[in-house]
Design an enzyme around this catalytic site. Structure first.
Site, short mmCIF file in Angstrom:
data_model
loop_
_atom_site.label_atom_id
_atom_site.label_comp_id
_atom_site.label_asym_id
_atom_site.label_seq_id
_atom_site.Cartn_x
_atom_site.Cartn_y
_atom_site.Cartn_z
CE LYS A 206 -3.83 -2.00 -0.14
NZ LYS A 206 -3.09 -3.34 -0.45
C1 LIG Z 1 -9.82 -2.94 -1.38
C2 LIG Z 1 -9.10 -3.90 -0.85
N1 LIG Z 1 -10.07 -3.75 0.34
C3 LIG Z 1 -9.71 -4.42 1.71
C4 LIG Z 1 -8.07 -5.01 1.56
C5 LIG Z 1 -7.47 -6.06 2.66
O1 LIG Z 1 -6.50 -4.88 2.91
P1 LIG Z 1 -5.51 -6.37 4.66
O2 LIG Z 1 -4.19 -6.98 3.26
O3 LIG Z 1 -4.92 -5.01 5.18
O4 LIG Z 1 -6.11 -7.16 5.31
C6 LIG Z 1 -7.43 -4.84 0.43
C7 LIG Z 1 -5.99 -5.45 0.30
O5 LIG Z 1 -4.95 -5.69 -0.40
C8 LIG Z 1 -8.05 -4.13 -1.10
O6 LIG Z 1 -7.34 -3.50 -1.80
#
Ligand SMILES: Cc1ncc(COP(=O)(O)O)c(C=O)c1O
Length: 395
Positions: A206
């Protein structure tokens, strides 16, 4: 000494199966940038004797709150997936409720709805912005609809005026999935500085990373307190050292080690996002005539350019994505896939979302590639990618 030390992601999973080649000039689609000061601050946390949730997490939450203008309450989580799930619990989502989710997103957005026994009601997205289509959103509302989850995919803000107008009219909660959009502006205001419930991710790829991590931004102290209970065993602590447990909640607390990384990253976030915008502009200069493929929506200066995606024109010389990725890989360039449509997965197909229901999301799912874009890149890297694309799509 370069301003940032590149930390090679090596063979770590970036969530889409990409792994880096050992080629020395290999250009992956993303790579975190972490400075020496941040590395030192992690070592300090490790030496301090307090390594899980503690003062660094508090500082990181305050830092995020300040970054978002100081008006909101921000609570850190172990990852955005847990944050999204608990945000829905806090919003009162119950088994049998319906929650609107775009068919083009990372699986976590819809999975958390399913995990609560609720139903994700999928809608198609616009081909270029990849944002959920508001007319379809309005069309699928029922008496069971409780919430809308707009996803600010690739760092581009969704049309929030439209989403919030619909939500107000139908008394729905809005859980913004801003996993990919820390630092994005909507009409000049940072996402998470306003709105109902806004969730960020700090996963390794990110715009701001804590290795793994997430955060929720809400308006009220009551909701922030509920998030604290939901992220840590349902516990409320009292001044005399005792506690009460009011619900069988799960455990999603961020560690101080992760928060130290986040604090180091936060200092550079605007500069990182500025660099991402410059690189994206160069991609538009080289690809904007759409000779090689359909380029994404440009957005405005508020776009944080988490990812730059393309729908390449496959042809006789290069029939499909697999071939293109292999050829690019041989030239030392990694292309990501973000994402397949949700109904291209067994879980959602088995819920009755047959192929053909979401033509734009499904086309993106079949064709999309993610081009390299991360702050440590230089303009000549963009030129190298575009030249390689032209050559690989030809033969
Ligand atoms: C659009 C979206 N939602 C949720 C997530 C979930 O994030 P995390 O990996 O921090 O749990 C991601 C991760 O890539 C994402 O791109």
């Amino acid at each position: 000494m370069p301003p940032y030390v590149k930390i090679s992601v090596g063979r770590q999973s970036l969530g889409d199966g990409e792994s880096e080649s050992t080629m020395s000039n290999y250009l992956p689609f993303t790579r975190p940038t972490i400075d020496e000061q941040t590395i030192e601050s992690v070592a300090e946390v490790l030496r301090s004797g307090w390594i899980t949730t503690g003062p660094k997490v508090e500082q990181f939450e305050q830092g995020l709150c300040d970054y978002l203008g100081g008006e909101r309450r921000v609570r850190a989580f172990l990852h955005a997936t847990g944050a999204l799930e608990e945000a829905l619990v806090m919003a009162g989502i119950q088994p049998g409720d319906e929650v609107i989710v775009p068919a083009m997103t990372f699986a976590a957005t819809a999975n958390v709805v399913v995990r609560l026994g609720a139903k994700p009601v999928l809608v198609d997205v616009d081909l270029k912005s990849r944002s959920l289509l508001l007319d379809q959103t309005a069309a699928v509302l029922t008496s069971r609809t409780r919430a809308i989850m707009p996803v600010h995919l690739n760092g581009l803000a969704v049309d929030l005026d439209g989403v919030y107008a619909l939500a107000k009219q139908h008394r729905l909660r809005v859980v913004e999935d801003a996993a990919q959009a820390i630092g994005t502006l909507y009409k000049g205001r940072k996402l998470g500085s306003f709105g109902d419930i806004v969730v960020f991710s700090f996963h390794a790829n990110k715009n701001l990373t804590t290795i793994e991590g997430g955060a929720v931004s809400v308006a009220s102290a009551e909701e922030a307190q509920m998030l604290e209970i939901l992220r840590f065993h349902g516990i409320t602590k009292f001044a005399d050292g005792t506690m009460d447990v009011t619900r069988a909640a799960s455990k999603h607390n961020m560690t101080d080690v992760a928060a130290a990384v986040g604090l180091g990253q936060l200092k550079h976030l605007d500069e990182f996002n500025r660099k991402r915008r410059q690189l994206a502009h160069r991609y538009f200069e080289l690809l904007g005539d759409e000779q090689l493929g359909v380029v994404p929506a440009r957005g405005d200066e508020g776009h944080s350019w988490h990812m730059f995606t393309l729908l390449p024109h496959y042809n006789g010389g290069c029939p499909d994505r697999k071939t293109l990725r292999e050829r690019m890989h041989q030239r030392g360039i990694g292309l990501g896939i973000h994402y397949q449509a949700l109904n291209q997965f067994t879980l959602y197909r088995n819920m009755g979302y047959a192929e053909g229901r979401f033509p734009n999301a499904e086309r993106i799912g079949r064709e999309t590639v993610t081009l390299p874009l991360f702050p440590a890149m230089v303009m000549s890297d963009v030129e190298r990618v575009c030249e390689a694309l032209a050559a690989c799509l030809k033969n």
